[in-house]
Design an enzyme around this catalytic site. Structure first.
Site, PDB file in Angstrom:
ATOM      1  N   LYS A 180       1.068  -1.510   0.133  1.00 38.66           N
ATOM      2  CA  LYS A 180      -0.218   0.313  -0.300  1.00 38.66           C
ATOM      3  C   LYS A 180       0.987   1.335  -0.205  1.00 38.66           C
ATOM      4  O   LYS A 180       1.456   1.468   0.929  1.00 38.66           O
ATOM      5  CB  LYS A 180      -0.434   0.212   1.202  1.00 38.66           C
ATOM      6  CG  LYS A 180      -1.698   1.330   1.524  1.00 38.66           C
ATOM      7  CD  LYS A 180      -2.398   1.480   2.999  1.00 38.66           C
ATOM      8  CE  LYS A 180      -3.022   2.448   2.827  1.00 38.66           C
ATOM      9  NZ  LYS A 180      -4.237   3.222   4.452  1.00 38.66           N
TER      10      LYS A 180
ATOM     11  N   GLY B 178      -8.483   9.885   8.657  1.00 36.96           N
ATOM     12  CA  GLY B 178      -8.442   9.557  10.491  1.00 36.96           C
ATOM     13  C   GLY B 178      -9.738  10.855  10.879  1.00 36.96           C
ATOM     14  O   GLY B 178     -10.312  10.949  12.064  1.00 36.96           O
TER      15      GLY B 178
ATOM     16  N   GLY C  43     -11.066   8.143   5.767  1.00 32.12           N
ATOM     17  CA  GLY C  43     -11.505   9.600   6.307  1.00 32.12           C
ATOM     18  C   GLY C  43     -12.829   8.598   6.414  1.00 32.12           C
ATOM     19  O   GLY C  43     -13.962  10.216   6.645  1.00 32.12           O
TER      20      GLY C  43
ATOM     21  N   ASN D  10      -9.165   2.476   9.419  1.00 30.86           N
ATOM     22  CA  ASN D  10      -8.747   2.059  10.110  1.00 30.86           C
ATOM     23  C   ASN D  10      -8.897   2.472  11.640  1.00 30.86           C
ATOM     24  O   ASN D  10     -10.180   2.079  12.248  1.00 30.86           O
ATOM     25  CB  ASN D  10      -7.427   2.154  10.069  1.00 30.86           C
ATOM     26  CG  ASN D  10      -6.406   1.119  11.433  1.00 30.86           C
ATOM     27  OD1 ASN D  10      -6.956   1.533  12.649  1.00 30.86           O
ATOM     28  ND2 ASN D  10      -5.738   1.583  11.485  1.00 30.86           N
ATOM     29  N   THR D  11      -9.231   3.756  11.509  1.00 31.31           N
ATOM     30  CA  THR D  11      -9.134   4.468  12.608  1.00 31.31           C
ATOM     31  C   THR D  11     -10.350   4.643  13.300  1.00 31.31           C
ATOM     32  O   THR D  11     -10.933   3.966  14.675  1.00 31.31           O
ATOM     33  CB  THR D  11      -8.943   6.544  12.028  1.00 31.31           C
ATOM     34  OG1 THR D  11      -8.064   6.435  12.196  1.00 31.31           O
ATOM     35  CG2 THR D  11      -9.617   7.346  13.512  1.00 31.31           C
TER      36      THR D  11
END
Lengths: 259, 65, 259, 65, 259, 259, 65, 65
Positions: free
Chosen positions: A95, A156, A184, A205-206
């Site tokens: 990535k 995030g 996002g 992820n976040t």
């Protein structure tokens, strides 16, 4: 089934492994997400060898890993980091992140395209984290990328899709190319909306790691991504400006009374 | 001699990159290395001679998004 | 578990039974939706007895029925229709619709509140199809309603949530009251967004019945509703204006190079 | 006598609502009825005498949203 | 007063000269707009000498001209076109467009930055038509641009601001740099919103030229741009989630009755 | 020209008089707004006779006054307040507010319609502050109102148009009726957008009174309202999904090079 | 000789760019020129010799957005 | 006697509403009045007799939105 560089996956959810309350919760969240692909990173190893335990945990999940070049700001850093990642994680997948600015963590699309070219020539299979710029997307494909990962919003931020129009345009232009919305998103409805546009997968992820209950949120995104894809395939209704009765009008009791 | 390991100055007696990893207790660990910004593959570590001022990166798997 | 008039249901999806390509597809869609509550109606019965076959089909689903008063435009019509429905469907539940205008099928909130009072006094358990008006909601509760069903958008429009602010306000004011978004949704992401606001359930029909593949779309909404509820319970992240790295910055290789 | 059934004029010989339903083949059917806009429950059908001009509604379960 | 390359202008509206029903209406629209800067172009001149009459018309307006490189798709084309424009229009100003894709007329930011560098070195004062990409913006400034013109939406689409978040981010990062929203606006409210974000000016053409009444629409945009700027300078109120009485509560008649 | 109860006004901006930093600034703001109609209120008069000075100030503006019933929560309070206002302000005009809930200051549409009927029968000319409910609007017209004032958002929230779809629907249904967006606007772009929908006027207070520079903001709203109306009359372009070159393509230099 | 003017083939007797402009009736007109993709400034037209196959652009002010 | 004026208890010697207004210094002021929730017009003030417990509202123009 979605496919990336010839690898078919049943799950369209790629999940990050950073920032969870504990390794145990990370493991449960990955399991709950149903993800078959997880993103990982490389960090400087100290005497303690913290990285070894993390790596054991990830291997136990049985997931395919997608290493990132997070934090890299130049082509050189990104390329060397990718080479180290390939050796450590034993995968040609990378990535590719080349960050151009610290407040938005926005990709530097110039460095990104160059790094993508260098890495592709070196045999990597590149997953570029990019903006929603159509021309940049074309250059990434020309550089050999077979997947594109445009952002939904800054990493995030949890804002969702800042520019649905542009994401729809990307989808229309690259009908054959696997497209992944990366970064996002904050809510499952954001992920569902991206999938309804015809995107192939979601990477986040976040929104899961920092949720009150990461395991519950991982399951929520799993279901929303499934839902969005199913809706795309099922063919949604057209939006109408006026109402249309769902219950048939014909045969309504007291009809004459209604006139 | 004085080198830099992961951004910090370090005094080592090791002559090769492989020796440095042993000295640091990374034998058998899943790590990758770079010397002066260039990737140094596992196979090359034994032949990779260290020089004073060398900047060594030793990295391992870690959480990522 | 959501609860309506003392009845607990595991599924938060109430599905309409109108406008499907065929009875078989209706049956499959109900099954795929996982719904435990389906809406039905009354229509004039001809010699053929078309209603009987439909009723058999619905009974076979094992779902609880929620009869509606669709098409009614006066208190009198709605009340008599409700009374006929109670006898036919053997349930005190009634989805109360009193339509005030044909283009938007918007509820006539004046007639709605009066009919709700009359029906509650007569022993009905009323599910009022209403607007997002806070004061009307209070009057419906005062009239004895124990559930509120504000619209997302006009029936069949597929627009989604026309006024999320007002729906959020309703949720905040009536924290103890079961709230169902009824009508106007077109996509699973709309349903997920409503559930993320803390709504208890979703009622829809057209978005599934008129989809290219109603069965696939029923499953899509099922998953989106589950996802939205799970997200509400899991505690989403705060929206941020700036980016925040998901991958930890500490220990980034070439750190000095990044300075 | 002439009555209206479900909005259409109808000539019936039936004297009661129950008889009308039989005449129309609705015996045993799951239907509900209203006479001149007022609900007429199943139990009352036998005693419900029809009058000329009566407006009868006979409804059955049908799809709804 | 806004300033571009040392030239101060009272009007923050730059208007395009293309696609009007007639030269007379073009002239009136420019007058109604209050613009002091108009965009022009170069096209192949035939025997008729059509360009000469147009040029006379523009000169009569007394406006400063900003020639564009519309239609150029390579650095070479853009540079040569700019050089021809400088000779013809006797100005170092150039609105630099390098189009990368025909459906969206999106700028090719790679060619854009290179052309900007070449032209700046050659003494041009470049007004680059760009995307809302922060890194591209930094590279354009590094190339010598002293103005940035990010798009609101694709040229002629009339969509307004597709990504207000990103435009706000640009404004925040380049507080000292004149920023102009160029292209994609359809309504005066779009222009006002851009100015409320703190943008220095608006450049548009189609929304006026193709309006039912171009002269009336030119005046409408003039007023909206003035309004948006004035609001930015006047300091708007904060958005609130709850209501706040405008009329003071203290001293309300029947106060106790209101309790 | 807009007209209300037979009175034509050149300005489509009605401005509130509450909450300004000082009487002097109030006076300047009214002047800057260009408004010909200002809203006023009644409050309990103490020994000081504060009301007398205020009334002198308003009379000096030469504006027509529209008294409100702010703070009233019952039909009775609203009616008596209206009667007192008629005597004091010597006008049959009354801005009818009957508040149903304190957090949103949302109108109680039931009490509103009843009070409107009572006041119209008593010879008042009622300007009802209402929601965007179509049926309520019809009942207000049936009660004798010849103007409707739907909210944009809760009073003082500065949110803008919470439900543009519903406002558009209202406009379409009541083409002959003067419609005024009252309350909730925060920025000139909000006001312009409402006018672009075809609304006849805007009534606001907080967005001007509480701005950093109320006089500047009053002028900003004045211009935005003018702009929005002019755009509505000038006939805006259609929104397009694809781009369309503003500069003509025919005759582009290096044409073959562009192929 | 055969050249291309504004994308179309053109047979000219002109020897210089200046002469070509006269031949085409552009004397005194506000136009700019390019030869084979390179800008040819007004001052240089008289010395700019034409060659067969030359691609000439002659442009003038026109509406633009 | 004791009455309520604008929500506060008040001891007055006035017999009429008009007298009360004078007593309170509102002569000639632009005010409107209500007695026990009913509007009391200017013309009626002289004949409006006050009673103990009356609730009087005296209002004047004030800023409003």
């Amino acid at each position: 089934m979605a496919g990336f560089y010839g690898i078919d996956v049943a799950s369209r959810f790629m999940i990050g492994t950073a920032g969870y309350p504990s390794p145990a919760i990370l493991g449960e969240a990955i399991h709950a997400s149903g993800a078959e692909i997880v993103t990982v990173s490389l960090r400087r190893e100290g005497a303690g060898g913290a990285g070894q335990a993390f790596w054991d945990l990830i291997r136990q999940t049985g997931c395919r890993v997608l290493p990132n070049t997070a934090g890299c700001k130049t082509v050189k850093e990104a390329v060397t980091t990718a080479q180290m990642a390939r050796e450590v994680f034993e995968t040609p997948w990378i990535k590719l992140e080349v960050i151009g600015e610290d407040d938005t963590l926005q990709p530097d699309v110039f460095a990104l395209v160059e790094a993508a070219r260098v890495l592709t020539d070196d045999g990597f299979q590149v997953f570029p984290y990019t903006t929603d710029d159509l021309i940049v997307a074309e250059k990434l494909l020309a550089a050999g990328c077979e997947v594109l990962m445009p952002w939904g919003a800054p990493i995030g931020s949890g804002r969702g899709l800042n520019n649905p129009y542009q994401l729809r345009t990307l989808r229309a232009h690259f009908s054959g190319v696997p497209l992944v919305v990366d970064a996002g998103l904050g809510l499952p409805s954001h992920a569902a909306a991206a999938m309804e546009l015809g995107y192939d997968a979601i990477l986040l992820n976040t929104a899961v790691a920092k949720a009150g209950d990461p395991v519950g949120m991982a399951a929520a995104f799993r279901d929303a991504i499934t839902a969005g894809r199913a809706a795309f395939e099922a063919g949604p209704i057209e939006v109408r400006d006026m109402a249309e009765p769902s219950t048939p009008v014909a045969g309504t009791p007291f009809w004459q009374g209604a006139e | 001699m004085k080198i830099t390991v992961n951004g910090a100055t370090y005094e080592t007696g090791a002559v090769t990159l492989a020796a440095l990893l042993s000295e640091l207790g990374h034998d058998g660990a899943v790590v990758a290395t770079a010397v002066n910004g260039e990737f140094a593959g596992r196979a090359s570590r034994a032949e990779t001679m260290l020089r004073a001022e060398d900047e060594i990166e030793i990295v391992a798997p870690m959480q990522g998004g």
